[in-house]
Write an enzyme that holds these catalytic residues in place. Sequence first.
Site, mmCIF file in Angstrom:
data_model
loop_
_atom_site.group_PDB
_atom_site.id
_atom_site.type_symbol
_atom_site.label_atom_id
_atom_site.label_comp_id
_atom_site.label_asym_id
_atom_site.label_seq_id
_atom_site.Cartn_x
_atom_site.Cartn_y
_atom_site.Cartn_z
ATOM 1 N N ASP A 197 -4.265 -8.823 -3.035
ATOM 2 C CA ASP A 197 -4.627 -9.582 -1.970
ATOM 3 C C ASP A 197 -4.698 -10.957 -2.603
ATOM 4 O OD1 ASP A 197 -4.306 -8.224 0.439
ATOM 5 O OD2 ASP A 197 -5.961 -6.934 -0.041
ATOM 6 N N HIS A 221 0.747 -1.380 0.038
ATOM 7 C CA HIS A 221 0.022 -0.006 -0.173
ATOM 8 C C HIS A 221 0.908 1.224 -0.095
ATOM 9 C CE1 HIS A 221 -3.204 -2.611 1.137
ATOM 10 N NE2 HIS A 221 -3.813 -1.820 0.275
ATOM 11 N N CYS A 242 -9.341 -4.790 -10.100
ATOM 12 C CA CYS A 242 -9.031 -3.688 -9.304
ATOM 13 C C CYS A 242 -7.564 -3.602 -8.633
ATOM 14 C CB CYS A 242 -9.926 -3.249 -8.283
ATOM 15 S SG CYS A 242 -10.269 -4.242 -6.770
HETATM 16 C C1 PEP Z 1 -6.479 -5.659 -4.114
HETATM 17 O O1 PEP Z 1 -6.218 -6.388 -2.922
HETATM 18 O O2 PEP Z 1 -5.924 -6.177 -5.118
HETATM 19 C C2 PEP Z 1 -7.160 -4.312 -4.010
HETATM 20 C C3 PEP Z 1 -7.305 -3.840 -4.908
HETATM 21 O O3 PEP Z 1 -7.322 -4.111 -2.517
HETATM 22 P P1 PEP Z 1 -5.770 -3.223 -1.734
HETATM 23 O O4 PEP Z 1 -4.653 -3.305 -2.663
HETATM 24 O O5 PEP Z 1 -6.391 -1.896 -1.299
HETATM 25 O O6 PEP Z 1 -5.724 -4.081 -0.785
HETATM 26 MG MG MG Z 2 -7.128 -5.728 -0.996
#
Ligand code: PEP
Ligand code: MG
Length: 580
Positions: A452, A192, A498
């Site tokens: 994730d 992140h 995403c």
């Molecule tokens: C993911 O896990 O791919 C996601 C989009 O969420 P984050 O990266 O915020 O955990």
């Molecule tokens: Mg995630």
Amino acid sequence: MSISKKGISVSPGFSIGNIVLINQARTIVDKKKINKNKIYHEINRLQKAVENSIREISELKKSSNYKLKSEHIDILDFNILILEDEILASEVIQKIKKELINAEWALNSVLTEKSKNYSKVKDIYMQERLADFYYIGERIIKNLRGTSDNLLELPKNSILVAHDLSPVDALKYCKNKNVIGLLMDLGGATSHTAIIAKSLSIPAIMSLGDISQVLQPGKKVYIDGYKGIVTWQLKKEEKDEILKLKDEYNIIEENLLEFSKLPSKTKDGIEILIKANIEITSELSSAIRYGAQGIGMYRTEFLYTTNERFPTEDEQFEDYKKLFNTNSFDSVTIRTLDIGGDKNFFQKDEINPAMGLRGIRYSLTNTETFIDQVKAIFRVCIDTKKKIRILLPMVSVLDEIIEAKSIIENLGNLSGANGLFEIGVVIETPSAAIMSKEISEIVDFISIGTNDLVQYILAADRNNEEVRPILNYYQPAVIRIIKDIVRRAQKDTYISICGEMANDILSLPLFIALKINELSMNCHSIPIIKSVINELEYDECKSAFDRCLQMNKSIDINTILKQLINKKIEKAKSIIQYEI
Ligand code: PEP
Ligand code: MG
């Protein structure tokens, strides 16, 4: 001769600036040379700061506001012990005298050295005391500055260097417009912290090993965030070379903007929407600039870190409303609070945060927080008459979706927002992936969170570069599970991606073959992805995908995808060559 170090490029761009070191207590430390006649002044400052720190901790111990458990008292006693340690004080004083440096820097060097020694000790208890060193360093430095605010005035063109930085701290520091780069010893591309750097368009390199020990405050460095190289101590001719490179990158950036205007269709007309992931609403302008066709995911948790408390419903309403300010988008996707994991703020420490009270689990345990957020979203729908897609993170079982849906739908009825919202979930746990059929039957859309999902499928921490060879998108298990999610879902389910895999050029053929509806990504990647989609055709993607599904090793899948993509990126080559 210059010195260079290569790490992992996590956010592109080129910067020239001066080092600001953030120590392991996440405090900025200044290094200043002092005159001989100032030595005793510095020692005096240090002694006063240590005395104040001892007094503060002793008061904390006595304070009737805190009913301290015996282990907490032990920790505080240990802190006082370190502070009273004459050897420590004399080491710092020696450093001030010998190196003619300010007390802050001398203290930082001694504590870093001590914490390194502690980290080698096998005893878990002693290892845990490591954190005390950081904490004590932070307290003394605060007292040295005579302020409780650990945010120093950041000079223009600051390049932050840290051993590690949490996403929350990264946002706190990098929002300052004087910060133009970030270098870290640790960290991975899908962490992140990397996502934050990218979202703020700050060139960043991670996994640089010991960069926080090698570079010293004030030093000039050159960050090539495209190639992941940091360089310092340049000779005149080398500087000229590097400045030429900077000009080349500027041209690349201009070309990027040309690509941003392209439609996001394959050569044979298959459309795949390209939207933006944003972390703060001020990123909207970048989303528009780089040609986003919508906001595919607003990660709201960083709004929760702006103050020392959660935002009120009114504050959230004002923030979410900004998503429609420019009138560029008809609908946006807001992801509800995904607190936890490495975004662990205001929460008690968990032994295994990646598998703890994350995302929807937190929201359903703290329903008042969840209700505030949903109410704020509905107020925006009603106020703007625009549709908002509510995206629920980290679901693992159907019951969570059913419970969250019932809260949302009740609030929808009460507030009159019916018809103005849709409910979707992020598929990012193996259990949700396996249940994609049943999930798709009860939600309006799904979004595959590959960051994730990949870490949980492979049991490999997304923040740990040591496991990077395992943690890659081309693992057969990864592509087979993504295929299964899509194939098992109800026929007309709207599916987006995403996670960071959405902007991985080599993975594009897979998404086209699966007829994914939307890819949502960091703003900067949108133009390149559009340009490559324009070069691809469905049939070739499908046949590459089918061959990939037969493979048992990631290297073979990677080779098949490279063979296809390398032929297709002529137009984008000057831009993409550093990425593949
Ligand atoms: C993911 O896990 O791919 C996601 C989009 O969420 P984050 O990266 O915020 O955990
Ligand atoms: Mg995630």
